[in-house]
Design an enzyme around this catalytic site. Structure first.
Site, PDB file in Angstrom:
ATOM      1  N   ARG A 163      -3.743  -1.319  -6.285  1.00 30.88           N
ATOM      2  CA  ARG A 163      -2.964  -2.570  -6.275  1.00 30.88           C
ATOM      3  C   ARG A 163      -3.382  -3.387  -7.500  1.00 30.88           C
ATOM      4  O   ARG A 163      -4.422  -3.101  -8.109  1.00 30.88           O
ATOM      5  CB  ARG A 163      -3.211  -3.361  -4.996  1.00 30.88           C
ATOM      6  N   LYS A 208       0.839  -1.198   0.000  1.00 29.89           N
ATOM      7  CA  LYS A 208       0.000   0.000   0.000  1.00 29.89           C
ATOM      8  C   LYS A 208       0.875   1.250   0.000  1.00 29.89           C
ATOM      9  O   LYS A 208       0.665   2.178  -0.798  1.00 29.89           O
ATOM     10  CB  LYS A 208      -0.900  -0.026   1.241  1.00 29.89           C
ATOM     11  N   TYR A 266      11.222 -31.979 -24.218  1.00 31.75           N
ATOM     12  CA  TYR A 266       9.767 -31.889 -24.098  1.00 31.75           C
ATOM     13  C   TYR A 266       9.286 -32.374 -22.738  1.00 31.75           C
ATOM     14  O   TYR A 266      10.000 -33.066 -22.026  1.00 31.75           O
ATOM     15  CB  TYR A 266       9.072 -32.699 -25.204  1.00 31.75           C
ATOM     16  N   GLY A 304      -8.305  -7.428   5.075  1.00 30.59           N
ATOM     17  CA  GLY A 304      -9.092  -7.425   6.299  1.00 30.59           C
ATOM     18  C   GLY A 304      -8.313  -7.801   7.549  1.00 30.59           C
ATOM     19  O   GLY A 304      -8.894  -8.186   8.551  1.00 30.59           O
ATOM     20  N   HIS A 331      -4.963 -44.977  -8.651  1.00 29.26           N
ATOM     21  CA  HIS A 331      -5.338 -45.395 -10.001  1.00 29.26           C
ATOM     22  C   HIS A 331      -6.500 -44.559 -10.522  1.00 29.26           C
ATOM     23  O   HIS A 331      -6.465 -44.021 -11.626  1.00 29.26           O
ATOM     24  CB  HIS A 331      -5.713 -46.881  -9.979  1.00 29.26           C
ATOM     25  N   MET A 341      -5.702  -5.938   9.439  1.00 31.29           N
ATOM     26  CA  MET A 341      -5.512  -4.948  10.501  1.00 31.29           C
ATOM     27  C   MET A 341      -6.320  -3.712  10.162  1.00 31.29           C
ATOM     28  O   MET A 341      -6.159  -3.125   9.106  1.00 31.29           O
ATOM     29  CB  MET A 341      -4.031  -4.642  10.645  1.00 31.29           C
ATOM     30  N   SER A 383      12.981 -41.045 -21.866  1.00 25.42           N
ATOM     31  CA  SER A 383      11.818 -40.366 -21.312  1.00 25.42           C
ATOM     32  C   SER A 383      11.752 -40.690 -19.825  1.00 25.42           C
ATOM     33  O   SER A 383      11.686 -41.859 -19.439  1.00 25.42           O
ATOM     34  CB  SER A 383      10.551 -40.835 -22.021  1.00 25.42           C
ATOM     35  N   CYS A 431       7.628 -37.966 -18.760  1.00 21.25           N
ATOM     36  CA  CYS A 431       6.233 -38.351 -18.978  1.00 21.25           C
ATOM     37  C   CYS A 431       5.526 -38.721 -17.692  1.00 21.25           C
ATOM     38  O   CYS A 431       4.476 -39.312 -17.691  1.00 21.25           O
ATOM     39  CB  CYS A 431       6.144 -39.487 -19.986  1.00 21.25           C
ATOM     40  N   ARG A 437      -2.865   3.514   8.616  1.00 18.71           N
ATOM     41  CA  ARG A 437      -3.216   2.311   7.852  1.00 18.71           C
ATOM     42  C   ARG A 437      -2.039   1.345   7.812  1.00 18.71           C
ATOM     43  O   ARG A 437      -0.900   1.744   7.580  1.00 18.71           O
ATOM     44  CB  ARG A 437      -3.579   2.690   6.409  1.00 18.71           C
TER      45      ARG A 437
HETATM   46  P1  ADP Z   1      -7.979  -1.751   3.777  1.00 17.27           P
HETATM   47  O1  ADP Z   1      -6.604  -2.254   3.531  1.00 17.27           O
HETATM   48  O2  ADP Z   1      -8.777  -2.595   4.707  1.00 17.27           O
HETATM   49  O3  ADP Z   1      -8.688  -1.392   2.507  1.00 17.27           O
HETATM   50  P2  ADP Z   1      -7.474   1.044   4.058  1.00 17.27           P
HETATM   51  O4  ADP Z   1      -6.302   1.539   4.798  1.00 17.27           O
HETATM   52  O5  ADP Z   1      -7.378   1.071   2.597  1.00 17.27           O
HETATM   53  O6  ADP Z   1      -7.797  -0.395   4.602  1.00 17.27           O
HETATM   54  O7  ADP Z   1      -8.698   1.925   4.575  1.00 17.27           O
HETATM   55  C1  ADP Z   1      -9.991   1.540   4.916  1.00 17.27           C
HETATM   56  C2  ADP Z   1     -10.968   2.503   4.272  1.00 17.27           C
HETATM   57  O8  ADP Z   1     -10.704   3.840   4.701  1.00 17.27           O
HETATM   58  C3  ADP Z   1     -10.865   2.524   2.767  1.00 17.27           C
HETATM   59  O9  ADP Z   1     -12.137   2.662   2.230  1.00 17.27           O
HETATM   60  C4  ADP Z   1     -10.042   3.736   2.494  1.00 17.27           C
HETATM   61  O10 ADP Z   1     -10.323   4.290   1.245  1.00 17.27           O
HETATM   62  C5  ADP Z   1     -10.456   4.671   3.614  1.00 17.27           C
HETATM   63  N1  ADP Z   1      -9.388   5.606   3.938  1.00 17.27           N
HETATM   64  C6  ADP Z   1      -8.154   5.314   4.348  1.00 17.27           C
HETATM   65  N2  ADP Z   1      -7.416   6.414   4.514  1.00 17.27           N
HETATM   66  C7  ADP Z   1      -8.214   7.452   4.218  1.00 17.27           C
HETATM   67  C8  ADP Z   1      -8.024   8.864   4.175  1.00 17.27           C
HETATM   68  N3  ADP Z   1      -6.860   9.417   4.481  1.00 17.27           N
HETATM   69  N4  ADP Z   1      -9.060   9.610   3.817  1.00 17.27           N
HETATM   70  C9  ADP Z   1     -10.238   9.066   3.498  1.00 17.27           C
HETATM   71  N5  ADP Z   1     -10.495   7.752   3.518  1.00 17.27           N
HETATM   72  C10 ADP Z   1      -9.477   6.949   3.864  1.00 17.27           C
HETATM   73 MG    MG Z   2      -7.996  -0.352   1.144  1.00 18.69          MG
END
Ligand code: ADP
Ligand code: MG
Ligand code: MG
Length: 927
Positions: free
Chosen positions: A338, A23, A887, A101, A454, A103, A799, A867, A92
């Site tokens: 990503r 990220k 091959y 999902g 088998h 952290m 082979s 083979c 983040r």
């Molecule tokens: P995840 O990896 O679970 O997607 P994110 O860090 O991307 O977590 O953030 C969770 C949500 O919060 C996402 O929808 C993201 O767009 C939003 N978000 C994160 N940082 C900001 C920010 N600086 N301003 C507005 N929304 C944010």
């Molecule tokens: Mg995100």
């Protein structure tokens, strides 16, 4: 020199995901190519590792963070923790590998009584400000202080109930204010400390919490489950990002998008958004988001900004992107990007499209696809919209999905199949004599055996779905029923198998047909051009050969002739041959087999013309063609009883003066006829006992058999050569290759070669032209590897039969290993994979390399292939390329996967230049 722990988005290295996390690296990269990302900075994964080691943040980290915050203040004109325009940030997590999902992100950090007041004044929107505040208190409480959601939710729900609303949007500013105050109390009572008002303390605690979460149970479990080892992702980075708000009014929005449709690969805007909402609302499903296309009407200006963003992202990353955005007061910000995860059809389509759009090169279009992904496209699959509960689970032994009536023996399967019924063959385990049942069945289900049993191997070869080792199923053939847990399955009940997941369902579940698209053909065509290795198929019948051709096989690398013997019109002749007590009787049986085999080969050669077809001479021990001792004893017992009945009837007839008419067939069965049957069975039993071996796989089989009964190999060789002449006469160009199995010495080869030379000479006399074919050996014993130079003197090709070679190298019997201890070995990480599926490079691979080197030193133009089952596995294919093979040959349906893998092996060969390197790299490769 101390490492720099903190990087602004404007100067972090966008390629260094190990250091900055996925990220963070992408936030830096996007900032630097001019995409509108809210200002921010990244704290490195190294800082995380330091923190975990010393249990405290690196000494000067917070100084660096303060300096970065100063920069943010300068860039945004906002101030952190004070002033009329307060700076709020999100905190983040993000490691080198995406761990969805894992952290939670803390939003709106920087709020306290003072900044809250400013926010209200500045925006004139109390509701917005209190909403932001209560979200922050809860998230901070949860993530940084470890407080559960329940006490927060209780208060929230109580207020909602009192007010009489279901959704958050129904609450007004005062309600949210009340909730914020309650939340502050929750924090105090749950953590024992007041909610921190010092924003730098808020920030520091949050950073520590993100770092600490790397070793949290959830994260550790996730990494174990998905095999994310430290060399793939070590520690998490922390991203501090200026908050932007999608919930400040109707000129605000938030959403997620894919640069192309990840379901179809179509080049179109794809995604969802919500007006007047914050990021997590889109995923949380509180309100139903709208498709991105609607934005074109609703916010045309921002929509065109979004289209521009999408184009910039794709052009820059040269890959389909999955992105998050927020629109604050008409301005578009990108918050994350990503590489997009797509299904196989979409991957193939986007590869071809992006090349044609000149976005990527041909090499890139091949390299971006994981060959295994193609599996999805090669077999029918269950309709994903259909909901059903599985009644049993086994091993996903051969992919694809099929429904049909369950049938408990091969004969009935054949009968019903011929009558046009869809059947699923259900057996405890299968044996070679069940082969006709396989031909007739839609799918195979067994309650015993592993992925290389088998049933599994044969089903894969035929491209039919198979679920193996479904231990919950107990088959009772005599009663014609099977117990599945509490459930009783009667013969004829319809079931559905999913060989891709190992699930068994009751009833017929609709399936979606396999889809070999034009795009797939284009892409695999490019793969063939790029590859070094050729890809052949293991195919035993003309039908299988035809299918293999459709999959793009460039020949047949292994035709197992015994599979031809098992068809029900031949087996009786084969049994006569085995029962023969002298050469003359055996020859008589073989004479009947010769035209049948010849016809098989003619058909096979014709289908594959002008490509090579490698025919392996008879390999399995003879007893495999005979019934088991147990079955025979039972049959003999019944025949004896029956003979008594016949005798009794005769006695009765002789005794009674005026016998009544008996039904005709009963009348015809004289005692002599029953005796004949009995004698035949008894002879068979005697033979079965004679042939019994302690360890048949190491016993009298392969070339050993060919030397003991030379007339068998002679018949097969003659059939091959005569088929060659026949085809040649009809102008069909064929390239047969005769292959000897289980060889250990050059003398064995010389022995068989004499027969070949003799027959060739005879045939050429009649034909008047030279016969073109190759003579070669399978390399499947350890001795064959060590004596490869001597063997090479006698043959034109090798082979590698890596199924047997793996058994020999490990001294494992495959079935026992897979059924008993291999899972444990995998769990304890004594072995990483199943060596019968993934070639064991360190052990078996070294034998192969030695045999290749020795063989080629003797004969430069020695043709070499593989083979075994492993020939269709991408990692094994990479090794085969490295080892210099010509091959690989695998089951037909795996041919497309192998073609792509062969191309990738060639395109990345420099990265895997030495054996040592190769092994290192493989450890690091995603598994
Ligand atoms: P995840 O990896 O679970 O997607 P994110 O860090 O991307 O977590 O953030 C969770 C949500 O919060 C996402 O929808 C993201 O767009 C939003 N978000 C994160 N940082 C900001 C920010 N600086 N301003 C507005 N929304 C944010
Ligand atoms: Mg995100
Ligand atoms: Mg073998």
């Amino acid at each position: 020199m101390k490492n720099k722990h903190v990087y602004s988005f404007s100067d972090g290295d966008g390629h260094n995901k190990t250091l900055l996390g996925g990220k963070g690296a992408n936030l830096c990269e996007m900032t630097q190519i001019g995409i509108n990302v809210p200002p921010g900075f990244v704290i490195t994964t190294e800082a995380c590792l330091d923190y975990l080691k010393q249990d405290k943040l690196p000494g000067d980290l917070m100084d660096d963070v303060r300096a970065e915050i100063k920069k943010l203040e300068a860039a945004t004109g906002k101030t952190f923790g004070k002033g009329p325009d307060p700076l709020l940030v999100s905190v983040r997590s993000g490691s080198a590998m995406s761990m969805p999902g894992m952290m939670d992100t803390i939003l709106n950090l920087g709020l306290n009584d003072e900044t809250l007041a400013s926010l209200i004044k500045q925006t004139g929107d109390r509701r917005f400000a209190y909403d932001a505040y209560r979200r922050f208190i809860q998230l901070f409480g949860k993530v940084a202080l470890g407080i559960a959601d329940e006490p927060f939710d209780e208060h929230f729900d109580a207020v909602k109930k009192r007010v009489g609303v279901k959704a958050d949007v129904g609450l007004g500013a005062d309600h949210l204010k009340e909730i914020s105050e309650k939340f502050l109390q929750v924090v105090k009572s749950e953590s024992g400390k007041a909610f921190p008002t010092d924003v730098m303390v808020q920030l520091e605690l949050s950073i520590e919490a993100v770092f600490g979460s790397w070793m949290g149970k959830r994260a550790v479990d996730y990494r174990r489950e998905f095999h994310i080892t430290p060399d793939l992702a070590n520690g998490t980075a922390v991203n501090i990002c200026t908050m932007v708000f999608g919930n400040k009014g109707d000129d605000c929005a938030t959403g997620v998008g894919f640069t192309r449709n990840p379901g179809t690969g179509d080049n179109e805007m794809f995604g969802e958004y919500l007006t007047n909402a914050q990021g997590e609302d889109v995923v949380a499903g509180i309100r139903t988001p709208k498709p991105l296309q609607e934005m074109e009407q609703e916010m045309p200006e921002q929509y065109s900004q979004l289209v521009a963003l999408r184009n910039t992202l794709e052009t820059h990353y040269q890959e389909v992107q999955d992105y998050e955005f927020t629109i604050e007061k008409g301005t578009l910000y990108c918050l994350q990007t990503r590489n997009g995860k797509m299904n196989a059809a979409a991957m193939v389509k986007t590869s071809v499209d992006m090349f044609e759009e000149k976005l990527i090169t041909k090499e890139q279009s091949l390299l971006r696809i994981d060959p295994e992904l193609l599996e999805q496209l090669l077999h029918p699959s269950l309709d994903p919209d259909f909901e059903a509960e599985a009644i049993a689970t086994g091993l996903p032994a051969s992919p694809g999905a099929a429904s049909g009536k369950c049938v408990f023996d091969a004969d009935l399967a054949e009968k019903l199949g011929k009558a046009g019924e869809q059947v699923i063959l259900v057996r405890e385990e299968t044996r070679p004599e069940d082969i006709h049942g396989f031909f007739a069945a839609q799918g195979i289900l067994t309650s015993r055996g592993g992925k290389t049993s088998h049933a599994a191997v044969v089903a894969r070869g035929m491209g039919k779905p198979c679920v193996a080792g479904a231990e919950g199923i107990v088959v009772d053939v005599d009663l014609r029923l099977a117990h599945v847990g509490d459930y009783v399955l009667h013969e004829g009940d319809v079931i559905t198998l999913d060989g891709g997941t190992g699930m068994v369902y009751l009833g017929a579940i609709p399936t979606i047909a396999a889809h070999f698209s034009e795009d797939m053909k284009t892409l695999l065509g490019w793969a063939d051009d790029a590859a070094g290795l050729k890809v052949m198929a293991n195919a035993d019948t003309p039908d299988a050969a035809k299918k293999a051709r459709e999959y793009g096989a460039m020949g047949i690398g292994l035709c197992r002739t015994e599979r031809m013997f098992n068809a029900s019109d031949r087996l009786p002749i084969v049994i006569d041959m085995i029962l023969a007590n002298n050469e003359t009787d055996r020859k008589a049986a073989l004479d009947r087999l010769l035209p049948i085999q010849r016809a098989d080969f003619i058909e096979l050669f014709t289908v594959m013309s002008p490509n090579p077809v490698t025919v392996r001479l008879l390999d399995p021990p003879m007893h495999e063609f005979l019934p088991t001792e147990h079955d025979l004893l039972e049959q003999i017992e019944t025949l004896r009883l029956y003979r008594n009945v016949v005798r009794g009837r005769q006695t009765a007839l002789d005794t009674l003066a005026t016998p009544s008419e008996l039904p005709k067939p009963f009348n015809e069965l004289s005692e002599e006829l029953v005796n004949d049957a009995l004698i035949k069975k008894e002879r068979m039993l005697k033979k079965v006992r004679e042939l019994q071996e302690v360890n048949p796989m190491l016993g009298h089989r392969g070339v050993r058999l060919g030397i003991a009964y030379p007339e068998i190999y002679a018949m097969q060789i003659q059939a091959i050569l005569e088929a060659t002449v026949d085809c040649a006469k009809r102008g069909i160009s064929v390239r047969p290759e005769i292959m000897v199995p289980q060889v250990i010495t050059a003398q064995e080869l010389a022995h068989v070669r004499r027969t070949v030379d003799q027959l060739t000479a005879d045939l050429e006399k009649g034909f008047g032209k030279e016969l073109r074919f190759k003579f070669g050996t399978m390399i499947e014993t350890v001795r064959a590897c060590t004596r490869a130079s001597q063997l090479a003197e006698n043959v034109e090709f090798f082979s590698f039969g890596t199924n047997d070679l793996t058994q020999a190298a490990f001294s494992f019997s495959r079935e026992d290993a897979e059924n008993k201890f291999l899972p444990m070995y995998n769990e304890y990480e004594i072995l990483q994979d199943n060596p019968f599926e993934v070639l064991d490079i360190q052990g078996v691979g070294q034998l192969i390399k030695m045999a290749v080197d020795r063989g080629r030193a003797e004969r430069k133009d020695l043709k070499i292939g593989i083979c075994g089952e492993q020939g269709g596995h991408p990692a094994s294919i990479r090794f085969c390329h490295y080892a210099g093979l010509d091959y690989v040959s695998c089951s037909g349906p795996r041919v497309p996967i192998a073609r792509l893998a062969a191309a990738i092996a060639k395109l990345t060969e420099k990265e895997f230049a030495t054996a040592q390197d190769w092994n290192e790299k493989r450890k690091n490769a995603p598994r």
